[in-house]
Design a protein around this motif. Structure first.
Motif, mmCIF file in Angstrom:
data_model
loop_
_atom_site.group_PDB
_atom_site.id
_atom_site.type_symbol
_atom_site.label_atom_id
_atom_site.label_comp_id
_atom_site.label_asym_id
_atom_site.label_seq_id
_atom_site.Cartn_x
_atom_site.Cartn_y
_atom_site.Cartn_z
ATOM 1 N N VAL A 52 1.288 -0.635 -0.053
ATOM 2 C CA VAL A 52 -0.030 -0.229 0.305
ATOM 3 C C VAL A 52 0.341 0.564 -0.124
ATOM 4 C CG1 VAL A 52 -1.280 1.284 0.753
ATOM 5 C CG2 VAL A 52 -1.882 -0.968 1.050
ATOM 6 N N ALA A 53 2.078 1.314 1.366
ATOM 7 C CA ALA A 53 2.902 2.434 1.083
ATOM 8 C C ALA A 53 3.394 2.600 -0.411
ATOM 9 C CB ALA A 53 4.069 2.328 1.586
ATOM 10 N N SER A 54 3.674 1.276 -1.056
ATOM 11 C CA SER A 54 4.688 1.474 -2.403
ATOM 12 C C SER A 54 3.848 2.421 -3.317
ATOM 13 C CB SER A 54 5.499 0.854 -2.523
ATOM 14 O OG SER A 54 4.277 -0.536 -3.128
ATOM 15 N N GLY A 55 2.269 1.862 -3.329
ATOM 16 C CA GLY A 55 1.569 2.305 -4.387
ATOM 17 C C GLY A 55 1.398 3.531 -3.953
ATOM 18 N N THR A 56 0.967 4.068 -3.224
ATOM 19 C CA THR A 56 1.053 5.676 -2.896
ATOM 20 C C THR A 56 2.006 6.886 -3.013
ATOM 21 O OG1 THR A 56 -0.331 4.951 -0.770
ATOM 22 C CG2 THR A 56 0.344 7.344 -0.743
ATOM 23 N N PHE A 57 3.141 5.965 -2.361
ATOM 24 C CA PHE A 57 4.292 6.790 -2.571
ATOM 25 C C PHE A 57 4.087 6.730 -4.605
ATOM 26 C CE2 PHE A 57 8.667 6.519 -4.629
ATOM 27 C CZ PHE A 57 9.283 7.794 -4.270
ATOM 28 N N SER A 58 4.242 5.452 -5.353
ATOM 29 C CA SER A 58 3.845 5.714 -6.555
ATOM 30 C C SER A 58 3.384 6.720 -7.528
ATOM 31 C CB SER A 58 3.817 4.354 -7.518
ATOM 32 O OG SER A 58 3.660 4.578 -8.972
ATOM 33 N N ALA A 59 2.152 6.984 -6.463
ATOM 34 C CA ALA A 59 0.915 7.721 -6.974
ATOM 35 C C ALA A 59 1.519 9.536 -7.149
ATOM 36 C CB ALA A 59 -0.651 7.865 -6.527
ATOM 37 N N HIS A 60 2.038 9.320 -5.340
ATOM 38 C CA HIS A 60 2.749 11.005 -5.370
ATOM 39 C C HIS A 60 3.862 11.276 -6.233
ATOM 40 C CE1 HIS A 60 -0.191 11.539 -2.383
ATOM 41 N NE2 HIS A 60 0.105 10.125 -1.875
ATOM 42 N N ALA A 61 4.687 10.056 -7.017
ATOM 43 C CA ALA A 61 5.398 10.588 -7.347
ATOM 44 C C ALA A 61 4.886 10.442 -9.132
ATOM 45 C CB ALA A 61 6.721 9.564 -7.629
ATOM 46 N N THR A 62 4.265 9.721 -9.106
ATOM 47 C CA THR A 62 3.563 10.733 -11.152
ATOM 48 C C THR A 62 3.051 11.992 -10.934
ATOM 49 O OG1 THR A 62 2.852 8.032 -11.075
ATOM 50 C CG2 THR A 62 1.632 9.904 -12.358
ATOM 51 N N ARG A 63 2.178 12.128 -9.823
ATOM 52 C CA ARG A 63 1.475 13.277 -9.769
ATOM 53 C C ARG A 63 2.073 14.596 -9.588
ATOM 54 N NH1 ARG A 63 -1.958 12.953 -5.415
ATOM 55 N NH2 ARG A 63 -3.820 12.196 -6.694
ATOM 56 N N LEU A 64 3.875 13.883 -9.368
ATOM 57 C CA LEU A 64 4.413 15.453 -8.957
ATOM 58 C C LEU A 64 5.555 15.635 -10.201
ATOM 59 C CD1 LEU A 64 6.609 17.400 -6.906
ATOM 60 C CD2 LEU A 64 7.969 15.076 -5.971
#
Length: 140
Positions: free
Chosen positions: A53-65
């Protein structure tokens, strides 16, 4: 048959009982070890799910950034091009002294066409970005 417990030899029965108790002890130790491993596996599974879950959240935030940075670069380029176009326009306006009204009319027409097109492109870009952003967050 010597040593066979059916003949009633107390030593043979005692040895058999001792062997049986030893085997039962080993089985109890094995079952205790298996239970400990089961607890460790469940703990590891929970940690794995949390990490997923943490890696999915990180990936989504990285994509948004990354998209936000792309948008900032795009706005910077647009500003540079706008300044360059304005300078060229001012030079042409200065040197077209005899045809300034015609030049102003053509410039107003071009501006009336390009501003709405630019606005539509920017809105489309932002809408696509938001849709993909929601998709990234929903995939977690």
């Amino acid at each position: 048959m010597a040593g066979h417990p059916s003949n009633g030899d107390p030593q043979a029965i005692g040895k058999l009982r001792s062997d049986l108790d030893g085997a039962m002890g080993v089985m109890r130790d094995n079952m205790r070890t298996m239970a400990e491993r089961d607890v460790q596996l469940h703990d590891l599974e929970g940690k794995s799910n949390t990490l997923n879950v943490a890696s999915g959240t990180f990936s989504a935030h990285a994509t948004r950034l990354r998209r936000e940075q792309e948008w900032q670069r795009c706005k910077t380029r647009i500003a540079i091009v706008a300044v360059f176009v304005l300078l060229v326009w001012l030079l042409i306006f200065f040197f077209a002294s005899g045809h300034r009204m015609t030049f102003l009319g053509i410039s107003a027409g071009i501006l009336a066409i390009t501003l709405p097109l630019g606005w539509c492109c920017v809105r489309r870009w932002r809408n696509l970005e938001e849709e993909e952003g929601f998709r990234d967050v929903d995939s977690i």
